[in-house]
Every structure is written in structure tokens, then in C-alpha cells.
Design a protein around this motif. Structure first.
Motif, PDB file in Angstrom:
ATOM      1  N   ILE A   1     -22.911 -35.731  14.097  1.00 46.58           N
ATOM      2  CA  ILE A   1     -22.366 -34.604  14.858  1.00 46.58           C
ATOM      3  C   ILE A   1     -20.939 -34.299  14.406  1.00 46.58           C
ATOM      4  N   CYS A   2     -20.125 -35.344  14.263  1.00 48.35           N
ATOM      5  CA  CYS A   2     -18.726 -35.166  13.859  1.00 48.35           C
ATOM      6  C   CYS A   2     -18.605 -34.443  12.523  1.00 48.35           C
ATOM      7  N   MET A   3     -19.475 -34.759  11.598  1.00 48.70           N
ATOM      8  CA  MET A   3     -19.344 -34.207  10.253  1.00 48.70           C
ATOM      9  C   MET A   3     -20.068 -32.880  10.058  1.00 48.70           C
TER      10      MET A   3
ATOM     11  N   ALA B   1     -19.098 -31.116  23.077  1.00 51.89           N
ATOM     12  CA  ALA B   1     -20.131 -31.137  24.120  1.00 51.89           C
ATOM     13  C   ALA B   1     -21.281 -32.045  23.716  1.00 51.89           C
ATOM     14  N   ALA B   2     -21.703 -31.957  22.453  1.00 50.63           N
ATOM     15  CA  ALA B   2     -22.797 -32.807  21.966  1.00 50.63           C
ATOM     16  C   ALA B   2     -22.390 -34.278  21.971  1.00 50.63           C
ATOM     17  N   LEU B   3     -21.166 -34.564  21.551  1.00 53.28           N
ATOM     18  CA  LEU B   3     -20.694 -35.953  21.515  1.00 53.28           C
ATOM     19  C   LEU B   3     -20.608 -36.553  22.918  1.00 53.28           C
TER      20      LEU B   3
ATOM     21  N   GLY C   1     -10.105 -33.395  11.999  1.00 55.19           N
ATOM     22  CA  GLY C   1      -9.986 -34.715  12.595  1.00 55.19           C
ATOM     23  C   GLY C   1     -11.332 -35.303  12.970  1.00 55.19           C
ATOM     24  N   LEU C   2     -12.230 -34.476  13.490  1.00 51.71           N
ATOM     25  CA  LEU C   2     -13.550 -34.971  13.898  1.00 51.71           C
ATOM     26  C   LEU C   2     -14.361 -35.488  12.706  1.00 51.71           C
ATOM     27  N   ARG C   3     -14.162 -34.898  11.534  1.00 45.44           N
ATOM     28  CA  ARG C   3     -14.937 -35.343  10.362  1.00 45.44           C
ATOM     29  C   ARG C   3     -14.691 -36.805  10.025  1.00 45.44           C
ATOM     30  N   THR C   4     -13.488 -37.268  10.271  1.00 42.98           N
ATOM     31  CA  THR C   4     -13.164 -38.661   9.929  1.00 42.98           C
ATOM     32  C   THR C   4     -13.065 -39.550  11.165  1.00 42.98           C
ATOM     33  N   LEU C   5     -13.346 -39.015  12.352  1.00 40.99           N
ATOM     34  CA  LEU C   5     -13.202 -39.775  13.586  1.00 40.99           C
ATOM     35  C   LEU C   5     -13.986 -41.090  13.575  1.00 40.99           C
ATOM     36  N   PRO C   6     -15.257 -41.112  13.166  1.00 45.64           N
ATOM     37  CA  PRO C   6     -16.006 -42.379  13.217  1.00 45.64           C
ATOM     38  C   PRO C   6     -15.369 -43.495  12.388  1.00 45.64           C
ATOM     39  N   MET C   7     -14.979 -43.201  11.155  1.00 43.64           N
ATOM     40  CA  MET C   7     -14.397 -44.258  10.321  1.00 43.64           C
ATOM     41  C   MET C   7     -13.010 -44.642  10.818  1.00 43.64           C
ATOM     42  N   ARG C   8     -12.248 -43.677  11.346  1.00 46.20           N
ATOM     43  CA  ARG C   8     -10.925 -44.011  11.866  1.00 46.20           C
ATOM     44  C   ARG C   8     -11.034 -44.890  13.106  1.00 46.20           C
TER      45      ARG C   8
END
Length: 392
Positions: A13-15, A75-77, A256-263
Motif C-alpha cells: 500500500i505504501c509504495m 485510509a487503507a493502512l 515518505g510513505l514509500r520508504t515508511l516500512p523500511m524506515r
């Protein structure tokens, strides 16, 4: 395994969610729609659009394509139905509170929450809205503070500075019995590591300036809730108040959301190591961090949290202001400043030397120091803390 599957789904979802290149002439990232208004071929079509700005682009104070992508992702997250993005976290918090109460109503705040949230509740007193802050996170103690005119319960979990957990499921249940709205600030955990709506909370708010943005170059906020609530909130607390997020800020949020999981994984890994170091240090009295085994809220943590962020606090055995400022001022890698959740490591304390009476009233240790653990080398950060703690 279930947590891992959820994390992988959220990463997708983030990416990629709502960012399909074929929608934007093959662009690998969505364009930024910087236009302030949208044109229509006839007055009739404009009139129909104005009648329902939630579903049509009219003017960017209402809906903007770039902002809308960020809203749909959040919203999805959060596993919510709708989201609106705001110009700041406080704008989102204010919208949620103003939606929930009117003259003569009462709000219960659970334990320690963001100081500016308390300030907006103080401001609401001029309109006849009262509030109570309970230092306890116990559902039984919270229930005792509910009055016949209580219309909202406001929660941060983990709590501000003390990082105690609040049981969303139990609080939501007792609130629904009494038709009380529940609002949760989920900035600490992000939607990756905690999903309050899934436990029955009505509205979730975020400061997008923190982990969601992640680069200390964005101020923004978000509110996620049901379609029923959002339909009413959109027309007044969002559209009329005007505290909206612009498309340029939304593009930074999408970045920011694109890299949120790894960060978030990196923040978590670093913070757990630093909490362990602090726990064993002879000059540290206590570590406040849900990611450390010493946390008293293990039952709620296992039920509610999918992971841990990088914000924590520790309390010095020598709780004097002299000791607090010596530790903070002698740090080299940790920078002194407010906010948190970005790539850089930050340090601050609620003890400024002139407010000890307030800290005692709020049951916050005078020796408390807050750390926002960034993305630097953990070994370097530990060495920095070690040399600074040696100064006291």
C-alpha cells in the motif's frame, strides 16, 4: 506469521496503492496537481460538483488529486473508510474534537497526551466545553471520570513521555455503550504498527510531520474514520476551517510513505538496542519504551502493537535539572530539538528548569529525557549516550 503478512500488505500500500503509472501517462510517481481550481464545460456540471465536493474536484481546499492519493493510502493502512489530510497534526486533532463536542459537553483525556492537545481543550472552555485528564490508563479509572455529558474520550497510546499503553478495545467498548466518540492519536506507532480503528476506536489522528513524512521537511496531519463521520466532518470542520494540506506537501508525504516500512524497521531495531543499553546503565533509573521487556503493559502490547517505533524516554537516578541539562548538552550525535520521527536522532526533556511544579502535577519525573532514535549507526548512538552519561 500473521504480523508479517500484514506488514507485507501494508508495504505494498505504501509504495504502489493508487499510484498506477497507466493513470498518469506512465509516470513512476503521481504528478503534483498544483492548480487551485478545476474547470467544467457547463454551469450545470459545476453545480453538480459543488453539491458534493467529496466526490468532485472543485477547489483544492476541498479535494485535490495528489492529496487524495495520500488520503486513500492512509485510509487503507489504518483499515478505515475515509481519510482527510490537514495542514498540521493539530489541525487534524482540532477537527476531530470540534466535530465531537458542543457547548455543555465534556471530554475525558487518558493519561499523558501531547501538550498542544491539552491547550486546544483549554481553549474550548471559552465555548462551554469542559475536560478532565486522568493520569491512569486503567479502563476502570477512566470509566470513573465519565460524566453524563461526556461526549469524547481522547487517547494517545503509547502515552506521551511515559509511553504507557491504553487498551483501545476496552475503552471503545465502554464508550460505545454510552454513545461517546473515541479519538486516538496513532502518530507514535504509525498505521504499520497499530490500527486503533480495528479495536473499535471512532477516529484516528496523525501528525504526518513525524514518521509518515520522515525527512523533517513536512508539516501535516491526517484524520481517518468512517464514511458516516467523514461526510459530516468534511463540510464543516474540514472545508470551513480551511486547515487543509496542499498538493506540494502531499507529494512529500507520498515520498515518505514509500520508504515508511523500511524506515520503521530500522527505527525499531535501533531503539530496542538503545533501550537495552540504557536499562543496564548504572545512572539510569527507568526506561519508558513498549519495545523493552521491562514494560508493564505486555498483555496490551501483544494484543495491540505490531511493532515499535523509535521514540522512547529514560529517567535519570539523579533527577536534578543540572544532571538533565548536562546529559543533553554533552551529546554530540543527538541534536537538541522538538518533534521526532525523522532520519536524525533528537533529544529533549520536558524539564526546562522552571516548570518542576507542573511536572510533579503531571506525574512526570524531573529526570526524564526523551530520545528520538534516528537512522544513524546504533553503535555510534550508544557511544554518544555513554560519554554523555559519564558527565554526571
Amino acid at each position: 506469521m500473521e504480523k508479517l503478512r500484514q506488514f507485507e500488505k501494508d508495504s505494498e500500500i505504501c509504495m504502489y496503492y493508487e499510484c498506477e503509472p497507466e493513470r498518469f501517462l506512465g509516470a513512476v510517481i503521481p504528478p503534483t496537481f498544483g492548480n487551485s481550481l478545476f474547470l467544467y464545460p457547463s454551469l450545470e456540471e459545476l453545480g453538480n460538483a459543488v453539491k458534493d465536493e467529496t466526490e468532485h474536484y472543485v477547489y483544492w481546499r476541498g479535494t485535490n488529486p495528489t492529496v487524495e492519493i495520500a488520503e486513500k493510502k492512509l485510509a487503507a493502512l489504518e483499515q478505515g473508510e475515509q481519510c482527510k489530510c490537514f495542514a498540521s497534526g493539530m489541525a487534524a486533532i482540532t477537527a476531530a474534537l470540534f466535530y465531537s463536542v458542543k457547548k455543555g459537553d465534556h471530554v475525558v483525556c487518558v493519561s499523558h497526551i501531547y501538550k498542544s492537545t491539552v491547550d486546544i481543550l483549554k481553549y474550548l472552555q471559552k465555548f462551554g466545553v469542559e475536560y478532565t485528564v486522568t493520569q491512569s490508563t486503567s479502563p476502570e479509572e477512566i470509566e470513573k471520570e465519565i460524566q453524563p455529558n461526556t461526549k469524547a474520550i481522547y487517547i494517545e497510546s503509547p502515552t506521551d513521555m511515559t509511553f504507557k499503553m491504553v487498551d483501545f478495545e476496552k475503552i471503545a467498548a465502554l464508550a460505545k455503550e454510552r454513545k461517546i466518540k473515541t479519538i486516538a492519536d496513532n502518530t507514535w506507532a504509525t498505521p504499520l504498527f497499530q490500527k486503533p480503528l480495528s479495536f473499535g476506536i471512532d477516529m484516528v489522528v496523525h501528525s504526518a510531520s513525524k514518521y509518515l513524512g520522515g525527512h523533517s521537511d513536512l508539516v501535516g496531519g491526517a484524520l481517518i474514520t468512517s464514511s458516516h463521520i467523514m461526510k459530516k466532518l468534511f463540510k464543516k470542520e474540514f472545508l470551513l476551517f480551511g486547515g487543509i494540506m496542499g498538493p506540494y506537501e502531499a507529494s512529500l508525504l507520498l515520498r515518505g510513505l514509500r520508504t515508511l516500512p523500511m524506515r520503521m524497521k530500522a527505527h525499531e531495531e535501533n531503539a530496542i538496542k538503545i533501550a537495552k543499553f540504557l536499562e543496564g546503565h548504572p545512572k539510569v533509573a527507568r526506561v519508558n519504551y513498549p519495545g523493552h521487556p521491562s514494560s508493564e503493559d505486555q498483555e496490551i502490547i501483544k494484543k495491540q502493537l505490531l511493532g515499535f517505533s523509535g521514540l522512547l524516554a529514560f529517567e535519570l537516578k539523579d533527577a536534578s535539572f543540572k544532571a538533565v541539562k548536562a546529559v543533553i548538552n554533552n551529546l554530540k550525535i543527538f541534536k537538541i530539538g522538538v518533534s521526532w520521527g525523522s532520519f536524525e536522532s533528537l533529544v529533549m526533556s520536558p524539564n526546562y528548569g522552571y516548570n518542576t511544579a507542573d511536572l510533579k502535577k503531571e506525574q512526570i519525573s524531573e529526570g526524564l529525557i526523551r530520545l528520538s532514535i534516528g537512522l544513524e549507526s546504533t553503535d555510534d548512538l550508544i557511544r554518544d549516550l555513554e560519554q554523555s552519561l559519564e558527565r554526571i
